[in-house]
Write an enzyme that holds these catalytic residues in place. Structure first.
Site, PDB file in Angstrom:
ATOM      1  N   GLU A 178      -7.528  -2.753   4.851  1.00 24.26           N
ATOM      2  CA  GLU A 178      -7.384  -2.719   3.390  1.00 24.26           C
ATOM      3  C   GLU A 178      -6.422  -3.801   2.901  1.00 24.26           C
ATOM      4  OE1 GLU A 178      -6.431   1.380   3.964  1.00 24.26           O
ATOM      5  OE2 GLU A 178      -8.015   2.044   2.619  1.00 24.26           O
ATOM      6  N   GLY A 236      -9.955   9.301   7.869  1.00 27.59           N
ATOM      7  CA  GLY A 236      -8.519   9.156   8.159  1.00 27.59           C
ATOM      8  C   GLY A 236      -7.822  10.426   7.727  1.00 27.59           C
ATOM      9  N   GLY A 296      -7.023  10.907   4.631  1.00 26.37           N
ATOM     10  CA  GLY A 296      -7.972  11.093   3.537  1.00 26.37           C
ATOM     11  C   GLY A 296      -9.313  10.614   4.075  1.00 26.37           C
ATOM     12  N   ARG A 305      -2.158  -1.813  -3.910  1.00 23.90           N
ATOM     13  CA  ARG A 305      -3.297  -0.904  -3.874  1.00 23.90           C
ATOM     14  C   ARG A 305      -3.035   0.160  -4.935  1.00 23.90           C
ATOM     15  NH1 ARG A 305      -5.051   2.972   1.151  1.00 23.90           N
ATOM     16  NH2 ARG A 305      -6.778   3.969   0.089  1.00 23.90           N
ATOM     17  N   ASN A 345       0.864  -1.172   0.000  1.00 19.97           N
ATOM     18  CA  ASN A 345       0.000   0.000   0.000  1.00 19.97           C
ATOM     19  C   ASN A 345       0.908   1.232   0.000  1.00 19.97           C
ATOM     20  OD1 ASN A 345      -1.843   1.993   0.580  1.00 19.97           O
ATOM     21  ND2 ASN A 345      -2.813   0.889   2.280  1.00 19.97           N
ATOM     22  N   HIS A 366     -11.268   4.897  -1.751  1.00 22.56           N
ATOM     23  CA  HIS A 366     -11.294   4.109  -0.505  1.00 22.56           C
ATOM     24  C   HIS A 366     -12.069   2.801  -0.694  1.00 22.56           C
ATOM     25  CE1 HIS A 366     -10.568   8.104   1.764  1.00 22.56           C
ATOM     26  NE2 HIS A 366      -9.448   7.394   1.807  1.00 22.56           N
ATOM     27  N   ARG A 399      -6.386  18.095   2.431  1.00 24.57           N
ATOM     28  CA  ARG A 399      -7.176  18.335   1.213  1.00 24.57           C
ATOM     29  C   ARG A 399      -8.459  19.099   1.557  1.00 24.57           C
ATOM     30  NH1 ARG A 399      -7.287  12.230  -0.852  1.00 24.57           N
ATOM     31  NH2 ARG A 399      -5.693  11.797   0.713  1.00 24.57           N
ATOM     32  N   GLY A 410     -12.108   7.702  12.595  1.00 25.34           N
ATOM     33  CA  GLY A 410     -13.383   7.028  12.864  1.00 25.34           C
ATOM     34  C   GLY A 410     -13.264   5.919  13.895  1.00 25.34           C
ATOM     35  N   GLU A 411     -12.119   5.223  13.882  1.00 24.24           N
ATOM     36  CA  GLU A 411     -11.943   4.105  14.820  1.00 24.24           C
ATOM     37  C   GLU A 411     -11.471   4.556  16.189  1.00 24.24           C
ATOM     38  OE1 GLU A 411      -9.172   1.356  12.929  1.00 24.24           O
ATOM     39  OE2 GLU A 411     -10.340   1.496  11.082  1.00 24.24           O
ATOM     40  N   ASN A 412     -10.759   5.697  16.234  1.00 27.50           N
ATOM     41  CA  ASN A 412     -10.039   6.050  17.468  1.00 27.50           C
ATOM     42  C   ASN A 412     -10.485   7.311  18.173  1.00 27.50           C
ATOM     43  OD1 ASN A 412      -7.976   3.934  17.301  1.00 27.50           O
ATOM     44  ND2 ASN A 412      -7.384   4.998  15.429  1.00 27.50           N
TER      45      ASN A 412
END
Ligand code: ADP
Length: 403
Positions: free
Chosen positions: A378, A209, A211, A92, A9, A180, A240, A329-331
């Site tokens: 991923e 993340g 991104g 990826r 990746n 994604h 971005r 989102g996870e943390n």
């Protein structure tokens, strides 16, 4: 397939890799490694699946950095592939354009096509293609598979895919793609694994993340997504901008005399959390800061995330399930809470205790929308897709080596 598969990746400033042992359709993680700060202070860390550290050191920045990194990967994995030979490499790849709805075995002609897509992914596509070419040089015998971030979205609602621009540009392939996709593939598979009932719900998946994007999904299929032709659109991100009025770009060119390259640099590298805060594109840094601009940046991130989410809900005409994933989102219970509070009008009710514990389900039982946290993966998607493509090609009697 039996042996090992390397999942790669390559990002604009990092290169992550994982080695999996494959026995039929069973995948076991062997090693995980990461080069960080590739353009400034390169650092390599590698661990075995059980957590044992294999290496953790800074590297000299050199002229042939990419080559150096791949050679180091080969030397790190060598002892682990002695009895389980490396069968293939899965990359990826950011953009598959209009041509690829599925992962594909690579050859020179396909790589040439993927090069034409660089303007639509200037941050990632060159790094993806550089590692493919280097692998080809170092190990031409190895099959290489490209797994596309765009592929998951190929069949989104036709109206979501179109820009209202003249037909001749539509015909040339200027449309909304979305990204994604490997992450969304993983989440869709997890939803199905959890329950056949869950996967049928109208779901918004928020991949937050460095991104960030969102995907409107039902029955494991994408219906709409927030990024478009390029991974610059949609949500505000680390550096971005996300979606801006196209007229802003034109005005910056005309009134500020900025060139396309300068605007590209500004919108990809200098905007988002970094641009608004003037401090950092890293959410953790902003959360730790007392600067009012850090707070403004976080506030805008949440505001714009909810705004984009409402587009996903409008496309699906409702939402029964919301999933948070990726680094933020996870943390980050704080960001999840801020977002969910702004979604109260949709019937979202968070369970604070579950949210603070990063639990699997973080909504209250009475919430009209079930909210979950699902850590994405991923790399396992890369390994599975790579194994499938190579196995199918071998079964069809195809020559699978790149060269
Ligand atoms: P990428 O893979 O695109 O580089 P990640 O999915 O790793 O990005 O997400 C990176 C983002 O996640 C950063 O903004 C980082 O600050 C944020 N992040 C990671 N851990 C936490 C945490 N515990 N709390 C808040 N933000 C976090």
């Amino acid at each position: 397939m039996n042996g090992t598969i390397l999942a790669l990746n390559a990002g604009s400033s990092s290169l992550k890799f994982r080695l999996y042992e494959v026995e039929g359709d069973k995948f076991t993680l062997v090693l995980r490694g990461q080069f960080d700060g590739v353009n400034e202070n390169p650092h390599l860390s590698v661990k075995e699946a059980g957590g044992k550290e294999i290496c953790n050191f800074d590297l000299e920045i050199g002229e042939h950095m990419q080559e150096d990194m791949l050679e180091r990967i080969f030397s790190v994995i060598k002892p682990y592939t002695a009895s389980r030979p490396l069968q293939a490499v899965g990359h990826r790849v950011l953009h598959g354009g209009g041509r690829f709805a599925d992962p594909v075995l690579l050859n020179d002609e396909i790589v040439e096509y993927l090069e034409t897509l660089i303007p639509m992914g200037p941050l990632h596509q060159p790094a993806n293609l550089a590692s493919i070419k280097l692998f080809r040089r170092i190990r031409p015998d190895l099959p290489q598979v490209a797994c596309f971030d765009t592929a998951f979205h190929v069949n989104i609602d036709e109206r979501a895919a179109r820009y209202p621009i003249p037909l001749e540009y539509e015909a040339k392939g200027y449309r909304r793609f979305g990204f994604h996709g490997l992450s969304y593939t993983y989440i869709a598979d997890r939803l199905r694994e959890i329950s056949e009932y869950l996967v049928k719900k109208r779901t918004v998946v928020a991949h937050l993340g460095s991104g960030s994007s969102m995907c409107a999904m039902r029955n494991g299929k994408a219906i709409d997504t927030t990024m478009g032709l390029t991974p610059l659109g949609g949500l505000m991100m680390g550096t971005r901008s996300g979606t801006v009025d196209p007229g802003l770009v034109l005005t910056l060119m005309e009134a500020e005399n900025l060139s396309p390259a300068e605007i590209k640099h500004m919108l990809y590298y200098k905007s988002g959390l970094l641009g608004v805060s003037g401090i950092s594109g890293d959410l953790r840094v902003l959360m730790a800061s007392e600067d009012p601009n850090a707070k403004k940046a976080i506030d805008l991130f949440v505001f714009r995330a909810c705004r984009e989410l409402s587009i996903m809900v409008a496309t699906m005409q409702g939402m029964e399930s919301l999933v948070f994933s990726a680094g933020i989102g996870e943390n980050s219970p704080v960001i999840r809470k801020l977002i969910c509070e702004r979604l109260a009008w949709l019937g979202v009710q968070l369970d604070d205790e579950a949210n603070n514990a990063n639990a699997e389900i973080i909504s209250c039982p009475e919430s009209r929308v079930e909210v979950r946290v699902i850590p994405t993966d991923e790399e396992i998607v890369l390994a599975r897709q790579t194994s499938r493509v190579v196995s199918e090609a071998l079964a069809a009697g195809q020559d699978v080596a790149y060269a």
